[in-house]
Design an enzyme around this catalytic site. Structure first.
Site, PDB file in Angstrom:
ATOM      1  CG  LEU A  80      -2.069   0.971   1.287  1.00  0.00           C
ATOM      2  CD1 LEU A  80      -2.984   0.799   0.087  1.00  0.00           C
ATOM      3  CD2 LEU A  80      -2.857   0.785   2.587  1.00  0.00           C
ATOM      4  CG  ASP A  81       0.975   3.815  -3.501  1.00  0.00           C
ATOM      5  OD1 ASP A  81       1.776   2.920  -3.793  1.00  0.00           O
ATOM      6  OD2 ASP A  81       0.175   4.308  -4.306  1.00  0.00           O
ATOM      7  CB  SER A  82       4.646   5.905   1.649  1.00  0.00           C
ATOM      8  OG  SER A  82       4.861   6.752   0.533  1.00  0.00           O
TER       9      SER A  82
END
Length: 335
Positions: A120-122
């Site tokens: 999951l993207d930062s």
């Protein structure tokens, strides 16, 4: 009353180290004799040893419980940390609670096996499914399927990362875009489609992630388009330049690429302002995610009992490639 000099310690017992005693004196009056320093030292040493042994026993029990955990559960990932960093933090908290200090060596399997089921993207938040123990083997086979997201896109602005964390690379007018135009375009991105992944992603070139290469200033080429699935795509809100989408998709799908492609189809450009994963497999944001204050051995054990009942009784176990980054980690990439 009369004052009386108390007897020496040795006069009351067999010698130094005898137990403290009292002597009646008058009516209801006692003379107390304090123990010598040696007796106090012996008592304190015994008490300290008992406490240490009890602490070691409790730590051993916690460690045994930790290493017996096995299955899948979900945690809440806030904006900011990467999925791998969050997993490292979770693992460190569990090992600290169990009183275990892990020594990480090259080519040595970590003592606590833990991984997550999809990057999951930062800059994104939401559901991050975690496998622990033998549960890491379930990540690939059970969680490469359906995921749900809520995305807020911004028309008229493109960035090099396709989201708000990147540098603005293009700006175009969007005043001509109507709600009807946007809803019509969404139909083109529903079903089985071809999608070009973002340049800034967890995909790799020569063993290094494209996102890491971009941060180093290395020029990277776009990966070829690949087949992905969009099960459901709907417009929830439209207040130009912002629009909100609900997306249900399969594994390997990038919401950032979707929003960028939508902007191009509307003769403008677009990037993701906010992204939240609301569901991953059977795990939902509202019902199943553990926030950091619940990252304890007991809470995770309870969550495992609840969450494992959501899964098929006899899942097909597909071998999962685990990526090591100080701990253990991951499976498929998407967002």
């Amino acid at each position: 009353g009369h004052a009386r000099r108390g007897r020496g310690w040795g006069e009351w017992g067999p010698g130094a180290g005898a137990s403290p005693v009292t002597e009646p004196w008058g009516e209801g009056v006692c003379v107390c004799v304090a123990p010598p320093p040696l007796a106090w030292a012996l008592c304190w040493g015994l008490a300290s040893r008992v406490c240490q042994e009890l602490g070691a026993l409790m730590a051993s029990t916690s460690a045994d419980k930790l290493f017996s955990l096995s299955g899948l559960f979900a945690v809440y990932k806030p904006k900011g940390p990467t999925s791998a960093n969050l997993l490292n933090h979770l693992k460190a908290k569990l090992l600290a609670e169990a009183g275990v200090q892990e020594v990480v060596r090259k080519r040595k399997k970590p003592s606590l096996k833990i991984g997550h089921g999809g990057t999951l993207d930062s800059a994104a938040s939401g559901v991050l499914v975690v496998g622990i123990g033998k549960g890491t083997k379930l990540l690939g086979s059970l969680l490469a399927g359906s995921k749900k997201y809520t995305a807020i896109g911004e028309l008229g602005k493109a960035t090099d990362t396709l989201d708000a964390t990147g540098k603005v690379t293009e700006e175009k007018p969007y005043d001509q875009v109507t709600k009807g135009d946007l809803e019509k375009v969404l139909q083109k991105f529903t079903g089985d489609i071809m999608q070009v992944p973002p340049l800034c992603s967890a995909l790799k070139k020569d063993g290094q992630r494209l996102s890491c290469l971009m941060k180093k200033g290395v020029a990277v080429e776009a990966k070829p388009a690949r087949p992905v699935s969009v099960y459901n795509l709907s417009l929830q809100n439209f207040q130009p330049p912002l629009f909100t989408l609900d997306v249900e998709c399969g594994g390997g799908f990038y919401v950032r690429s979707l929003v960028s492609d939508i902007g191009k189809e509307l003769s403008s450009c677009a990037s993701v302002r906010e992204l939240t994963r609301t569901k991953h497999g059977p795990f939902t944001l509202e019902e199943h995610t553990l926030h950091e204050d619940k990252w304890t051995i007991d809470e995770i054990a309870r969550s495992l009992d609840n969450c494992m009942s959501l899964l098929p009784e006899e899942p097909s176990h597909k071998k999962l490639k685990i990526e090591h980054s100080g701990e253990s980690a991951v499976s498929c990439e998407d967002k």
